[in-house]
Design an enzyme around this catalytic site. Structure first.
Site, PDB file in Angstrom:
ATOM      1  N   ASP A  58       3.281   0.441   4.562  1.00 41.98           N
ATOM      2  CA  ASP A  58       2.520   0.459   5.547  1.00 41.98           C
ATOM      3  C   ASP A  58       4.403  -0.179   6.660  1.00 41.98           C
ATOM      4  O   ASP A  58       4.724  -0.884   6.578  1.00 41.98           O
ATOM      5  CB  ASP A  58       1.640  -0.082   6.218  1.00 41.98           C
ATOM      6  CG  ASP A  58       0.511   0.427   7.511  1.00 41.98           C
ATOM      7  OD1 ASP A  58       1.634   1.448   7.883  1.00 41.98           O
ATOM      8  OD2 ASP A  58       0.262  -0.388   8.292  1.00 41.98           O
ATOM      9  N   ASP A 110       3.676  -0.578  10.616  1.00 40.61           N
ATOM     10  CA  ASP A 110       3.346  -1.206  11.765  1.00 40.61           C
ATOM     11  C   ASP A 110       1.786  -2.627  11.980  1.00 40.61           C
ATOM     12  O   ASP A 110       0.723  -2.207  11.195  1.00 40.61           O
ATOM     13  CB  ASP A 110       2.720  -0.162  12.946  1.00 40.61           C
ATOM     14  CG  ASP A 110       2.881  -0.388  14.605  1.00 40.61           C
ATOM     15  OD1 ASP A 110       2.028  -1.595  14.710  1.00 40.61           O
ATOM     16  OD2 ASP A 110       1.852   0.045  15.355  1.00 40.61           O
TER      17      ASP A 110
END
Length: 183
Positions: free
Chosen positions: A48, A50
């Site tokens: 992932d 952010d």
């Protein structure tokens, strides 16, 4: 102060099995200490972006604080870190705005989201605006050195994701580190 989310990597050991690994085990050899066979089975890792690979939560918090005060949310009182983590962080704009402003029409939500993303990119583009989460660069380097394929996965807008990855890991990150950016 906001703490980065624990870095979890999804390791693709084959087409049918996967393993989540915390960032503090930040090299391919320490992830599988004592299990050399497992290292050989790793085909790829999905990360992932952010708030996980890139320490971006403080930027998002600052932008949301500014814009929500302008909109008069909660009487114009700046949101707290607790409110940000509980109601905003990690969620898509449409869900955030439906929660915070259920009375807003779709066009107003879209306009707010566009302003929010532009303000985030402006802050993220500033010198020192983005940094990798501790351990992320070492883990990426170790994985690449072991020949493991690496991809980034996010629900952030593509422009934000590209900015975060190049801002935190260098201008060539999208070519030399991450084989794919999956939105």
């Amino acid at each position: 102060m906001l703490q980065p989310r624990p870095l979890l990597a999804l390791l693709l050991l084959s087409t049918s099995d996967a393993l989540r690994v915390p960032a503090h085990r930040c090299s391919i050899t320490t992830m599988f200490a004592g299990d050399g066979d497992a290292v050989a089975r790793v085909r790829g890792v999905l990360f992932d972006v952010d708030g996980t690979l890139c320490d971006s939560d403080a930027l998002h918090l600052a932008v949301f604080r500014e814009l929500l005060v302008e909109e008069g949310f909660d009487g114009g009182v700046p949101i707290t870190e607790e409110t940000f983590m509980a109601r905003i962080s990690g969620r898509q704009n449409a869900l955030i705005l439906a929660d915070l402003f259920p009375e807003w029409e779709a066009d107003r939500c879209e306009a707010f989201a566009e302003r929010k993303e532009a303000a985030f990119r402006a802050k993220a583009s500033a010198p020192g605006g983005l940094t990798p989460v501790p351990g992320a660069a070492a883990l990426l380097s170790s994985l690449k050195g072991a020949g493991v394929r690496v991809a980034a996965v996010t629900n952030a807008p593509r422009a934000n994701a590209e900015l975060m990855l190049t801002g935190a890991f260098g201008p060539k990150a999208l070519v030399s580190v991450f084989e794919e950016l999956i939105i």
